[in-house]
Design a protein around this motif. Structure first.
Motif, PDB file in Angstrom:
ATOM      1  N   TYR A  24       1.193  -1.473   0.174  1.00 34.88           N
ATOM      2  CA  TYR A  24      -0.213   0.419  -0.137  1.00 34.88           C
ATOM      3  C   TYR A  24       0.643   1.127   0.073  1.00 34.88           C
ATOM      4  CZ  TYR A  24      -3.340   2.805   1.100  1.00 34.88           C
ATOM      5  OH  TYR A  24      -4.546   4.363   1.649  1.00 34.88           O
ATOM      6  N   SER A  25       1.846   1.129   0.626  1.00 36.93           N
ATOM      7  CA  SER A  25       2.608   2.456   0.753  1.00 36.93           C
ATOM      8  C   SER A  25       3.043   2.560  -0.641  1.00 36.93           C
ATOM      9  CB  SER A  25       3.675   2.041   2.175  1.00 36.93           C
ATOM     10  OG  SER A  25       4.657   0.863   2.251  1.00 36.93           O
ATOM     11  N   ARG A  26       4.035   2.413  -1.234  1.00 36.83           N
ATOM     12  CA  ARG A  26       4.295   2.280  -2.141  1.00 36.83           C
ATOM     13  C   ARG A  26       3.348   2.176  -3.840  1.00 36.83           C
ATOM     14  NH1 ARG A  26       6.479  -3.328  -0.705  1.00 36.83           N
ATOM     15  NH2 ARG A  26       5.654  -4.535  -2.733  1.00 36.83           N
ATOM     16  N   LEU A  27       2.144   2.109  -3.356  1.00 37.84           N
ATOM     17  CA  LEU A  27       2.000   1.899  -4.657  1.00 37.84           C
ATOM     18  C   LEU A  27       1.083   3.729  -4.728  1.00 37.84           C
ATOM     19  CD1 LEU A  27      -1.159  -1.349  -4.262  1.00 37.84           C
ATOM     20  CD2 LEU A  27       0.653  -0.722  -6.372  1.00 37.84           C
ATOM     21  N   LYS A  28       1.068   3.997  -6.444  1.00 41.41           N
ATOM     22  CA  LYS A  28       0.282   4.973  -6.811  1.00 41.41           C
ATOM     23  C   LYS A  28      -1.629   4.750  -7.061  1.00 41.41           C
ATOM     24  CE  LYS A  28       4.833   6.856  -7.924  1.00 41.41           C
ATOM     25  NZ  LYS A  28       6.368   7.549  -8.614  1.00 41.41           N
ATOM     26  N   ASP A  29      -1.137   3.738  -7.811  1.00 40.24           N
ATOM     27  CA  ASP A  29      -2.947   3.280  -8.280  1.00 40.24           C
ATOM     28  C   ASP A  29      -3.678   3.151  -7.318  1.00 40.24           C
ATOM     29  OD1 ASP A  29      -4.604   1.390  -9.341  1.00 40.24           O
ATOM     30  OD2 ASP A  29      -3.728   1.312 -10.697  1.00 40.24           O
ATOM     31  N   GLN A  30      -4.841   4.372  -7.243  1.00 37.67           N
ATOM     32  CA  GLN A  30      -6.197   4.363  -6.131  1.00 37.67           C
ATOM     33  C   GLN A  30      -6.221   3.247  -6.399  1.00 37.67           C
ATOM     34  OE1 GLN A  30      -3.999   6.800  -4.140  1.00 37.67           O
ATOM     35  NE2 GLN A  30      -6.338   8.318  -4.555  1.00 37.67           N
ATOM     36  N   ASP A  31      -6.573   2.717  -7.027  1.00 37.60           N
ATOM     37  CA  ASP A  31      -7.521   1.275  -7.303  1.00 37.60           C
ATOM     38  C   ASP A  31      -6.838   0.041  -6.723  1.00 37.60           C
ATOM     39  OD1 ASP A  31     -10.032   2.599  -8.740  1.00 37.60           O
ATOM     40  OD2 ASP A  31      -9.278   1.994 -11.103  1.00 37.60           O
ATOM     41  N   LEU A  32      -6.211   0.116  -7.041  1.00 35.16           N
ATOM     42  CA  LEU A  32      -5.272  -1.421  -5.897  1.00 35.16           C
ATOM     43  C   LEU A  32      -5.078  -0.788  -4.298  1.00 35.16           C
ATOM     44  CD1 LEU A  32      -1.693  -1.422  -8.797  1.00 35.16           C
ATOM     45  CD2 LEU A  32      -3.974  -3.349  -8.070  1.00 35.16           C
ATOM     46  N   LYS A  33      -4.776   0.216  -3.887  1.00 35.00           N
ATOM     47  CA  LYS A  33      -5.478   0.803  -3.034  1.00 35.00           C
ATOM     48  C   LYS A  33      -6.337   0.723  -2.121  1.00 35.00           C
ATOM     49  CE  LYS A  33      -2.057   3.889  -1.584  1.00 35.00           C
ATOM     50  NZ  LYS A  33      -1.093   5.563  -1.361  1.00 35.00           N
ATOM     51  N   GLU A  34      -7.977   0.711  -2.823  1.00 37.57           N
ATOM     52  CA  GLU A  34      -8.742   0.348  -2.616  1.00 37.57           C
ATOM     53  C   GLU A  34      -8.686  -0.866  -2.181  1.00 37.57           C
ATOM     54  OE1 GLU A  34     -13.858   0.782  -3.647  1.00 37.57           O
ATOM     55  OE2 GLU A  34     -11.808   2.580  -3.956  1.00 37.57           O
ATOM     56  N   LYS A  35      -8.047  -1.758  -2.889  1.00 39.03           N
ATOM     57  CA  LYS A  35      -8.251  -2.938  -3.079  1.00 39.03           C
ATOM     58  C   LYS A  35      -7.744  -3.751  -1.789  1.00 39.03           C
ATOM     59  CE  LYS A  35     -10.541  -5.542  -5.134  1.00 39.03           C
ATOM     60  NZ  LYS A  35     -11.576  -5.515  -5.727  1.00 39.03           N
ATOM     61  N   ILE A  61      -8.391  11.721   0.401  1.00 38.73           N
ATOM     62  CA  ILE A  61      -9.277  12.070   0.728  1.00 38.73           C
ATOM     63  C   ILE A  61     -11.023  11.051   0.190  1.00 38.73           C
ATOM     64  CG2 ILE A  61     -10.934  13.249  -0.782  1.00 38.73           C
ATOM     65  CD1 ILE A  61     -10.734  13.584   2.922  1.00 38.73           C
ATOM     66  N   GLU A  62     -10.705  10.504  -0.443  1.00 35.50           N
ATOM     67  CA  GLU A  62     -11.557   9.612  -0.932  1.00 35.50           C
ATOM     68  C   GLU A  62     -11.191   8.225  -0.249  1.00 35.50           C
ATOM     69  OE1 GLU A  62     -14.747   9.197  -2.266  1.00 35.50           O
ATOM     70  OE2 GLU A  62     -14.499  11.540  -2.540  1.00 35.50           O
ATOM     71  N   LEU A  63     -10.028   7.872  -0.492  1.00 32.71           N
ATOM     72  CA  LEU A  63      -8.978   6.266   0.033  1.00 32.71           C
ATOM     73  C   LEU A  63      -8.819   6.873   2.113  1.00 32.71           C
ATOM     74  CD1 LEU A  63      -6.193   6.172  -1.604  1.00 32.71           C
ATOM     75  CD2 LEU A  63      -7.642   4.345  -1.744  1.00 32.71           C
ATOM     76  N   ARG A  64      -8.921   7.839   2.360  1.00 28.00           N
ATOM     77  CA  ARG A  64      -9.657   7.670   4.059  1.00 28.00           C
ATOM     78  C   ARG A  64     -10.635   7.617   4.140  1.00 28.00           C
ATOM     79  NH1 ARG A  64      -7.911  13.517   5.205  1.00 28.00           N
ATOM     80  NH2 ARG A  64      -8.146  13.110   7.569  1.00 28.00           N
ATOM     81  N   LYS A  65     -11.045   8.121   3.082  1.00 32.38           N
ATOM     82  CA  LYS A  65     -12.980   7.512   4.043  1.00 32.38           C
ATOM     83  C   LYS A  65     -13.483   6.166   3.538  1.00 32.38           C
ATOM     84  CE  LYS A  65     -16.284  10.744   1.918  1.00 32.38           C
ATOM     85  NZ  LYS A  65     -16.341  11.293   0.415  1.00 32.38           N
ATOM     86  N   LYS A  66     -12.829   5.336   2.296  1.00 28.17           N
ATOM     87  CA  LYS A  66     -12.803   3.889   2.422  1.00 28.17           C
ATOM     88  C   LYS A  66     -12.716   3.427   3.566  1.00 28.17           C
ATOM     89  CE  LYS A  66     -15.174   3.503  -1.927  1.00 28.17           C
ATOM     90  NZ  LYS A  66     -14.789   3.578  -3.205  1.00 28.17           N
TER      91      LYS A  66
END
Length: 453
Positions: A323-334, A362-367
């Motif tokens: 997670y800390s290395r990723l830039k892809d938001q969808d992958l982080k959400e998964k 902000i969207e990742l924080r909400k998720k």
């Protein structure tokens, strides 16, 4: 094709087993009352009684429409088949042979298929002639001088549809009957079926892939891998990889697919199959795949999902680090979702840390906040977070999270507090809305007080 679909497909082999005769249709027929009695006996599962009644019908009323149509003879055979004893099965085979001679149209419609089923049961019990008959139906008898069974195109085929089933093709019913036979006899037949490449054998090959997966032999994984590499039909290749999930020791073959195949659907099936393997190496392969930046992001999401389904310190630490290395938001959400599925590993607090981090999207924080709530983070912690949170968007997310915990009185207490004391009118409205959706007995009076204020 997933596991549920495949199971349903092969459960269809038993559709005929629950067959009932048509409703009585020759009302003035002298055998009508016997037909009704036999049908009633079948509906109760009393197949021996039904067979006896059907047997009497041609003896007493040879000119009955139920007899001359072939139905009495067919359903006598069917009832004997359902009785299931070896003598009953042999008698059923005899009746079906008579049916073919006397009423060929009825035999062609239903009798041939029933005979295949009867022979499948007898072959399972060691009947050599039936075993040869099953083989012959799968291949078609070439009639060559050596007396060998040779696969030939077009013989006995009623349809070339890849979706054909045993209702369309006697050979497929015969192939399904191999499921009841021992592996030593069935595997050579299945291998020859899978070696075919003609268009009209597609449905056979798809069925054969499943049957091979159910025969646990030393060569099962190798056969399926050969299909995955070389079958001309896409779905057959995919099914071969899918069914490798049921074969112990197939991890190296699945790793080979992920490294060498360019077909994303095949890789998808390989990821699933690896997730079903109970060995540490399979999980390591999934972790390696999830971390590859050059792989398709949808497939990486699948790998992350399957890692989340298998609890363990290695998977948890890997996903947090990824997670800390990723830039892809969808992958982080998964990853947020996958870690929320691993309770008891400190992931609730990790998700809350993501939620309060202003550097995160902000969207990742909400998720993260949502999944932390779903994971069972303490209401007291969510309430404290609401009180110190400055961002309205995050406060609204906390209100929603509280609304999903209606069975927890503390969550409802906090919603009442927000609805009464929050300075932001939009946030008060959100809290009031969610209170209105709850079954808390205090809500009615609370809303009346608001209205009358």
């Amino acid at each position: 094709m997933d596991a549920t679909e495949a199971t349903a497909s092969f459960a269809a082999f038993d559709r005929q087993a629950n067959q009932l005769p048509p409703e009585p249709w020759a009302i003035a027929d002298p055998a009508d009352s016997l037909y009704k009695l036999a049908r009633d006996a079948m509906s109760r599962g009393d197949y021996k009684r039904a067979a006896e009644i059907f047997h009497r019908m041609p003896e007493r009323y040879p000119q009955s429409a139920y007899v001359t149509s072939g139905q009495a003879l067919y359903f006598e055979a069917f009832s004997l088949y359902r009785s299931g004893g070896e003598d009953d099965l042999n008698s059923a085979r005899d009746r079906l042979t008579q049916l073919k001679a006397r009423y060929p149209s009825m035999a062609k419609k239903d009798g041939d298929l029933l005979l295949t089923r009867v022979c499948g049961e007898l072959a399972k019990r060691g009947d050599e002639s039936c075993a040869r008959s099953i083989e012959g139906k799968v291949y078609g008898d070439s009639g060559d001088k050596a007396g060998k069974k040779v696969p030939i195109q077009g013989l006995g085929i009623r349809t070339c549809s890849p979706d054909a089933d045993e209702d369309d093709d006697d050979r497929i019913a015969a192939l399904n009957a191999l499921l009841q036979m021992d592996a030593e006899r069935a595997m050579p037949i299945l291998k020859q079926v899978l070696a075919r490449r003609d268009e009209c054998s597609v449905a056979l090959r798809r069925k054969a892939v499943f049957l091979v997966s159910q025969k646990r032999t030393a060569e099962t994984a190798t056969i399926l891998m050969g299909v995955a590499r070389g079958d001309p039909d896409q779905e057959t290749r995919e099914q071969a990889v899918f069914w490798l999930s049921q074969v112990p020791g197939s991890t190296p073959l699945l790793e080979e697919i992920l490294k060498g195949s360019g077909d994303e659907n095949i890789k998808d099936k390989a990821l699933f199959s690896l997730s079903q393997q109970n060995e540490p190496r399979a999980q390591q392969i999934l972790r390696d795949f999830a971390g590859r930046e050059n792989e398709n992001s949808d497939l990486r999401e699948k790998a992350i999902f399957w890692l989340g389904q298998r609890h363990g310190t290695e998977n948890t630490e890997f996903l947090r680090g990824l997670y800390s290395r990723l830039k892809d938001q969808d992958l982080k959400e998964k990853i947020l979702f996958s870690l929320s599925q691993q309770r008891g590993a400190g992931n609730e607090q990790w998700l809350m840390d993501i939620a309060v981090n202003p550097k995160e999207d902000i969207e990742l924080r909400k998720k993260a906040l949502f999944w932390a709530g779903q994971s069972g983070v303490a209401i007291s912690e969510m309430s404290k977070l609401y009180d110190r949170m400055g961002e309205s968007e995050m406060k609204e997310a906390i209100i929603f999270g509280l609304s999903q915990r209606q069975s927890d009185r503390a969550a409802m207490d906090k919603l009442f507090d927000i609805a009464k004391n929050e300075k932001d009118p939009e946030l008060r409205k959100r809290a009031i809305f969610w209170l209105g959706q709850s079954r808390d007995p205090r809500v009615q009076q609370f809303l009346m007080d608001l209205i009358n204020r």
